[in-house]
Design an enzyme around this catalytic site. Sequence first.
Site, short mmCIF file in Angstrom:
data_model
loop_
_atom_site.label_atom_id
_atom_site.label_comp_id
_atom_site.label_asym_id
_atom_site.label_seq_id
_atom_site.Cartn_x
_atom_site.Cartn_y
_atom_site.Cartn_z
CB CYS A 147 49.34 35.12 1.17
SG CYS A 147 49.09 36.21 2.59
CB CYS A 167 48.01 38.52 0.51
SG CYS A 167 49.58 38.13 1.33
#
Length: 311
Positions: A48, A51
């Site tokens: 991700c 993230c």
Amino acid sequence: MMDILGGGESAAPAGDLIKDVTEATFMQDVVDASMKAPVIVDFWAPWCGPCKTLVPMLEAAVTKAKGAVTLAKINVDENQQLAAALAQQGLPLQSIPTVVGFYEGRPVDLFQGAQPASEVDAFIARLIETAGGSADGGLSDALEAAEQMLAEGAADDAAQTFAAIIGEDDTCAAAYAGLARAHIALGDVEQAEAVLNGAPAAISDAAELEAVRAQIELARQAENAGPVAELRAQVEADPANLQTRFDLAQALHAADEAEAAVEELLELFRRDREWNDGAAKAQLFTIFDALKPNDPVVLNGRRKLSSLIFA
């Protein structure tokens, strides 16, 4: 619902403030830890991109807070069963990053996606404010006094005090919740519901008000609860009759036997978790929400339910 702010002192070691959390440590590092101070849970994955941007900001902001909050990082790829169970309990984990603030055992705030540092700081500030209470100065003392009145059975006096606090601060969720609980104690469930409906939209989702909504639902159920002894005899005669077991759980709660009610609902869930569209689990959550998050009935009940879910 405590030594929360820890502030002003030297920062706690990073290992105490920031942890990688797994299914095995979730109860200890998130639910139990949030009884002392808010815990920020970051649901992330190695693939991700947002993230990777968000995590350093969260770590920096938590470190700067010097113990007022802690950070629990959960890799959803490595903890898929935990993520699935939490999603089943209502957390919106369909996309990541998802960041959830836990306080006193329950989620109280969240955001999704990458955020600027200013928004991360504001999120943490809200959590710290939640832990410190919404009233200040004399209002805090008045809230404590009103709660004491209610605990001692002086529901009329408590209601008047809670109403006076709302007159001073009409955004005080604790006062609206207290006033509604006072009306429940007086047997006026309709008025309790009216108090909640009259709360400002900005606080309508506050944890205190959600707890009272659960109490109102249980109070309405109690009005139609059957006799405990008769229902228990029916369950003993036919343990597979799940509707009767559910009715017994409602009757037990109406008789102030919350722990026994939870045990019956857990047994119902063990026998058939999908019965009546998951009614046993929904009723368990209603009971948990109505009690204080650190109540032993809640802590033990949630652990047992989690064990059944993961079994």
